[in-house]
Design a protein around this motif. Structure first.
Motif, PDB file in Angstrom:
ATOM      1  N   CYS A   6     -13.572 -13.602 -10.311  1.00  0.00           N
ATOM      2  CA  CYS A   6     -12.201 -13.652  -9.833  1.00  0.00           C
ATOM      3  C   CYS A   6     -12.282 -13.867  -8.323  1.00  0.00           C
ATOM      4  O   CYS A   6     -13.185 -13.330  -7.680  1.00  0.00           O
ATOM      5  N   ARG A  10      -7.378 -12.653  -4.964  1.00  0.00           N
ATOM      6  CA  ARG A  10      -6.677 -12.260  -6.193  1.00  0.00           C
ATOM      7  C   ARG A  10      -7.077 -10.841  -6.597  1.00  0.00           C
ATOM      8  O   ARG A  10      -6.230 -10.015  -6.951  1.00  0.00           O
ATOM      9  N   PHE A  11      -8.383 -10.566  -6.503  1.00  0.00           N
ATOM     10  CA  PHE A  11      -8.865  -9.226  -6.879  1.00  0.00           C
ATOM     11  C   PHE A  11      -8.174  -8.155  -6.032  1.00  0.00           C
ATOM     12  O   PHE A  11      -7.701  -7.141  -6.551  1.00  0.00           O
ATOM     13  N   SER A  13      -5.336  -8.312  -4.393  1.00  0.00           N
ATOM     14  CA  SER A  13      -3.899  -8.183  -4.670  1.00  0.00           C
ATOM     15  C   SER A  13      -3.649  -7.488  -6.008  1.00  0.00           C
ATOM     16  O   SER A  13      -2.654  -6.801  -6.184  1.00  0.00           O
ATOM     17  N   GLN A  14      -4.607  -7.626  -6.940  1.00  0.00           N
ATOM     18  CA  GLN A  14      -4.419  -6.978  -8.252  1.00  0.00           C
ATOM     19  C   GLN A  14      -4.850  -5.507  -8.248  1.00  0.00           C
ATOM     20  O   GLN A  14      -4.500  -4.748  -9.133  1.00  0.00           O
ATOM     21  N   ASN A  15      -5.646  -5.131  -7.253  1.00  0.00           N
ATOM     22  CA  ASN A  15      -6.207  -3.772  -7.270  1.00  0.00           C
ATOM     23  C   ASN A  15      -5.813  -2.923  -6.057  1.00  0.00           C
ATOM     24  O   ASN A  15      -6.436  -1.896  -5.800  1.00  0.00           O
ATOM     25  N   LYS A  19      -0.706  -7.853  -0.645  1.00  0.00           N
ATOM     26  CA  LYS A  19      -0.354  -9.121  -1.323  1.00  0.00           C
ATOM     27  C   LYS A  19      -1.479 -10.132  -1.097  1.00  0.00           C
ATOM     28  O   LYS A  19      -2.278  -9.990  -0.167  1.00  0.00           O
ATOM     29  N   LEU A  20      -1.469 -11.168  -1.934  1.00  0.00           N
ATOM     30  CA  LEU A  20      -2.467 -12.242  -1.817  1.00  0.00           C
ATOM     31  C   LEU A  20      -2.528 -12.763  -0.373  1.00  0.00           C
ATOM     32  O   LEU A  20      -3.597 -12.964   0.205  1.00  0.00           O
TER      33      LEU A  20
END
Ligand code: URA
Length: 239
Positions: A6, A10-11, A13-15, A19-20
């Motif tokens: 990944c 992105r990683f 922002s997902q964790n 934000k991205l």
């Protein structure tokens, strides 16, 4: 072996709550470490086993696990079961709940079972193209004859799947005992292959998978694969 990766932005922002679009600034401020190094690029690929730290807080820290178990009879190749003991019940490891099974054995089959938390590894070694031989010791209800050798080499048609089995090597050990090596793992494959001759399998024991064997492991025992064993598997899969 290709693992799923990944992008770092992105990683993050997902964790985390960032934000991205925040990730470039976090990198410029040297606030992200990947495997102990200050991350430099939003495009850095993060795998499921990368250790990622943001502002001294660990976002991900999984160690890859590769275990080999000598499965006894009556233990089910599943991670949960209401009726029987499972292979996981036999393993003592703090992260055993992350494990999945690579190539199941039937309830009454004994022998070598691999478990891992590395999905890419298990997918690769399970592919028939990898040609990782699984070798079984088979005890039969009727004498095994030389005719079986040729038939197993040619392949047997399995009507249910509509496939012919890949060439398999049979060695006759004695009248009622044989050793069979397969490069695939269809449902009940060994029993169905001997079933072609109406010869019931009375006992089945998997002794090896590619370069891995059960040397020194009693029934019910497990151990981690060694660095050399992992390298030997890698050599098969990078052909
Ligand atoms: N083939 C079978 O029939 N059973 C097993 O457990 C493994 C291979």
């Amino acid at each position: 072996m290709k693992s799923t990766t990944c992008r770092l932005d992105r990683f993050i922002s997902q964790n985390s709550t960032f934000k991205l679009s925040d990730v470039r600034l976090l990198l410029a401020q040297k606030r992200i470490l990947v495997d102990g190094q200050v991350a430099q690029s939003i495009q850095h690929r993060v795998t499921q086993f990368s250790r990622v730290v943001l502002d001294n807080q660990c976002l991900q820290d999984h160690q890859p696990l590769y275990l080999l178990l000598n499965k006894p009879q009556g233990v089910v190749s599943a991670t949960k079961d209401l009726k029987h003991r499972t292979v996981l019940d036999l393993i003592e490891h703090p992260h055993k709940d992350e494990l999945h099974i690579v190539g199941r054995l039937d309830l009454n089959t004994t022998g070598l079972v691999l478990l891992t938390n590395d999905g890419a590894w298990s997918r690769t070694i399970s592919l028939p193209e990898t040609r990782l031989a699984k070798t079984y010791e088979v005890t039969l209800s009727k004498p095994v004859t030389a005719e079986y050798i040729q038939v197993f080499q040619q392949g047997i048609y399995f009507a249910y799947e509509g496939i012919t089995t890949q060439p398999a090597d049979l060695e006759i050990v004695s009248e009622y005992h044989a050793r069979l090596s397969l490069v695939e793992g269809k449902y009940h494959q060994v029993k169905r292959m001997f079933g072609f001759f109406q010869n019931e399998v009375l006992a089945l024991h998997r002794v090896s998978v590619g370069p891995l064997n059960l040397a020194g492991l009693e029934l019910g025992q497990s151990r981690a694969l060694t660095v050399d064993e992992l390298a030997a598997i890698e050599a098969y899969t990078s052909l």
